[in-house]
Design an enzyme around this catalytic site. Structure first.
Site, PDB file in Angstrom:
ATOM      1  N   CYS A 185       0.802  -1.229   0.000  1.00  9.08           N
ATOM      2  CA  CYS A 185       0.000   0.000   0.000  1.00  9.08           C
ATOM      3  C   CYS A 185       0.836   1.281   0.000  1.00  9.08           C
ATOM      4  O   CYS A 185       0.322   2.349  -0.342  1.00  9.08           O
ATOM      5  CB  CYS A 185      -0.944   0.027   1.208  1.00  9.08           C
ATOM      6  SG  CYS A 185      -1.792  -1.518   1.532  1.00  9.08           S
ATOM      7  N   HIS A 321      -3.011   8.236   6.025  1.00  7.56           N
ATOM      8  CA  HIS A 321      -3.239   6.938   5.387  1.00  7.56           C
ATOM      9  C   HIS A 321      -4.723   6.601   5.532  1.00  7.56           C
ATOM     10  O   HIS A 321      -5.377   6.229   4.569  1.00  7.56           O
ATOM     11  CB  HIS A 321      -2.341   5.889   6.039  1.00  7.56           C
ATOM     12  CG  HIS A 321      -2.369   4.569   5.369  1.00  7.56           C
ATOM     13  ND1 HIS A 321      -1.925   4.373   4.076  1.00  7.56           N
ATOM     14  CD2 HIS A 321      -2.794   3.350   5.803  1.00  7.56           C
ATOM     15  CE1 HIS A 321      -2.058   3.102   3.747  1.00  7.56           C
ATOM     16  NE2 HIS A 321      -2.588   2.456   4.771  1.00  7.56           N
ATOM     17  N   HIS A 361      -9.520   2.865  -1.133  1.00 11.00           N
ATOM     18  CA  HIS A 361      -8.083   2.618  -1.016  1.00 11.00           C
ATOM     19  C   HIS A 361      -7.522   2.235  -2.387  1.00 11.00           C
ATOM     20  O   HIS A 361      -7.770   1.138  -2.884  1.00 11.00           O
ATOM     21  CB  HIS A 361      -7.876   1.494  -0.006  1.00 11.00           C
ATOM     22  CG  HIS A 361      -6.461   1.312   0.426  1.00 11.00           C
ATOM     23  ND1 HIS A 361      -5.375   1.776  -0.285  1.00 11.00           N
ATOM     24  CD2 HIS A 361      -5.937   0.696   1.520  1.00 11.00           C
ATOM     25  CE1 HIS A 361      -4.268   1.467   0.340  1.00 11.00           C
ATOM     26  NE2 HIS A 361      -4.576   0.808   1.443  1.00 11.00           N
TER      27      HIS A 361
END
Length: 543
Positions: A185, A321, A361
């Site tokens: 990620c 995040h 995401h």
């Protein structure tokens, strides 16, 4: 600006170009508009997924999606790729190649005619395209099984992560370092940090950095499971008491970078300046391989602050995040707070938000997408809203932290130092990245009165593409009124590749150019089949 004397003299890495494809946005301008307007790009699935899918029959099926439009389309001929090879090529490679082209154009450079050393640092998600093709085509399964290993290099080169960056370098004739980056990620933000380090070391004069996540089959929805970070309702509620997880989404994000002093010397348009970056790994200091580590995140943030030589009280926005999980969000705020407390005791002075609340995401592409959002916020002097926040997660003590969730489009006021932001990306496996981004001194875009006549030149491979480009330029000119017509003419002449079809407009200013293109007249707009170098050199100037 009142704080213009506080800008560092040329230090840091300048963001001079950007491009991307996002859920609900095919370009960066639409991306910003959606963010500013608080658009939720995680949308209900239209119709059913693929005919063979049994997903809708499962009670845990979530019919929400956040995908890139037309991710399966590609102009192979434009990039000099054979159709058969293009069909084999993972769409992640295709779209990343396209966005690298646009990022260099946005920076004002012809993508395959740059005379300087350009590096490429990039990563992509796992290849689901070939899996979808194998599921649909039994013959293909047999062919690949018979040809591996080693007998079908095209299949390997077209589908493996290793070849993402080097394919861009080859097709665009870029001769700087070309490196695949893979940290889950955090990949695209780590790629940015690696590019910054390479630029600082003098390994290249300019760099492209970013990532791409495109999954197939498209528009499938997903299955929620109790032990995953996925939202059971298809909504990402970052930092909220009702947060239940995130939604994985598709996207592409790329930035063009250059040392700030070089960008200034070269006359580049600068979105923002990366002043510091920190990258590390958690090691074993956490509950499990996939778990986050407060200590690891804090260390990465502190490294970025130290690199930037700033104190935390000068940072007034953090792009988090922010996955919207009950465990991850409190750990992130705790880590940020501990890092900030090293240099400030101030409370609730720094706004915080997350792109994931808008579009889910983006996985590998998430960090660089957050950087693009942050750079645009600095340029517009506005902080977009973080969506789906009503009351704070009870495990987060916002009142005694430096942070407050930004829930509305807010002006970003100037202070005694330049506007600064922090940006985090944390990868499964523990590779953490954080950067400090600073606004650039406001560039003088003013121009006095009527300018000398200018030639604005457009060039495209086909007539239809030329017409589309003309419409796009009209819209851009009308939206960006502060630009100089001379600057636009210069960029179009020097920073754009020449193709078979050319259109030239003669204009005094921005409005004049837009009006002339919208209602072309024979003595103002000239369309020619052939490059501008072949076009007649005599023009009738208005007035």
């Amino acid at each position: 600006m009142s704080d213009s004397t506080h800008y560092s003299a040329g230090g840091g890495i300048a963001v001079i170009g950007m491009a991307g494809r996002f859920p609900g946005a095919d370009d960066v301008a639409t991306f910003w508009r959606n963010l500013a307007e608080g658009v939720n790009s995680i949308v209900p699935l239209k119709g059913r997924p693929a005919a063979r899918s049994r997903l809708p029959e499962n009670p845990r099926y979530v019919a929400k999606t956040a995908t890139v439009q037309d991710a399966d389309l590609f102009d192979a001929h434009f990039f000099g790729i054979y159709p058969k090879q293009a069909q084999e090529l993972d769409p992640q490679h295709r779209l990343f190649l396209e966005c690298c082209w646009h990022a260099l154009e946005d920076a004002g450079y012809i993508p395959d005619e740059t005379e300087t050393s350009v590096g490429v640092f990039a990563g992509c998600h796992m290849n689901t395209y070939i899996l979808a093709r194998l599921a649909e085509d039994p013959k293909l399964r047999g062919d690949l099984a018979d040809s591996f290993p080693g007998e079908n290099p095209i299949a390997e080169i077209s589908n493996d992560k290793d070849y993402l960056a080097t394919r861009v370098s080859y097709l665009r004739n870029l001769r700087g370092p070309s490196i695949a980056v893979q940290t889950a990620c955090s990949t695209s933000l780590v790629a940015v940090a690696q590019a910054c380090t390479s630029l600082e070391a003098g390994e290249c004069h300019m760099a492209l950095a970013g990532g791409v996540t495109i999954t197939f089959p498209q528009n499938q929805g997903y299955l929620f499971t109790e032990d995953s970070i996925l939202s059971p309702e298809g909504v990402c509620r970052t930092f909220d008491a009702n947060a239940q997880g995130t939604v994985f989404a598709d996207g592409v994000s790329v930035v063009a970078l250059k040392r700030a002093q070089d960008a200034l010397a070269d006359g580049d348009d600068v979105y923002a300046v990366i002043k510091g970056w920190g990258v590390n790994n958690d090691g074993r200091d956490k509950q499990g391989y996939t778990a986050p580590s407060p200590a690891g995140q804090t260390d990465a943030i502190l490294r970025a602050h130290q690199k930037a030589k700033i104190t935390a009280d000068t940072i007034t926005y953090v792009e988090a995040h922010g996955t919207g999980t009950q465990v991850g969000d409190p750990i992130e705020i705790a880590a940020l707070t501990e890092a900030f407390r090293k240099t400030t005791d101030k409370k609730q002075f720094c706004r915080i938000g997350s792109l994931k609340s808008n579009m889910g995401h983006l996985d590998v592409a998430a960090g660089c997408a957050g950087l693009i959002k942050t750079c645009l916020a600095l340029r517009h002097r506005q902080i977009p809203p973080s969506l789906n926040f009503e009351s704070p997660n009870p495990r987060i003590d916002f009142e005694n932290s430096p942070f407050v969730v930004n829930t509305e489009l807010a002006d970003w006021p100037a202070g005694s130092t330049p506007r600064r932001a922090g940006l985090s990306a944390f990868g499964v496996g523990g590779t953490n990245a954080h950067v400090v981004v600073e606004e650039t001194a406001e560039q003088d875009r003013s121009h006095n009165g009527l300018e000398a006549p200018q030639l604005l030149t457009l060039s495209a491979r086909t007539e239809s593409a030329l017409d589309t480009m003309t419409t796009n330029l009209i819209n851009h000119l009308r939206a960006e009124q502060e630009q100089s017509c001379g600057d636009v003419a210069y960029t179009l002449a020097i920073g754009r590749k020449r193709f078979k079809h050319t259109r030239i407009v003669v204009a005094h200013d921005i409005n004049d150019a837009a009006d002339a293109l919208a209602a072309p007249k024979a003595d103002r707009v000239f369309t020619h089949q052939g490059t501008v170098r072949d076009a007649p050199v005599v023009f009738l100037f208005p007035g």
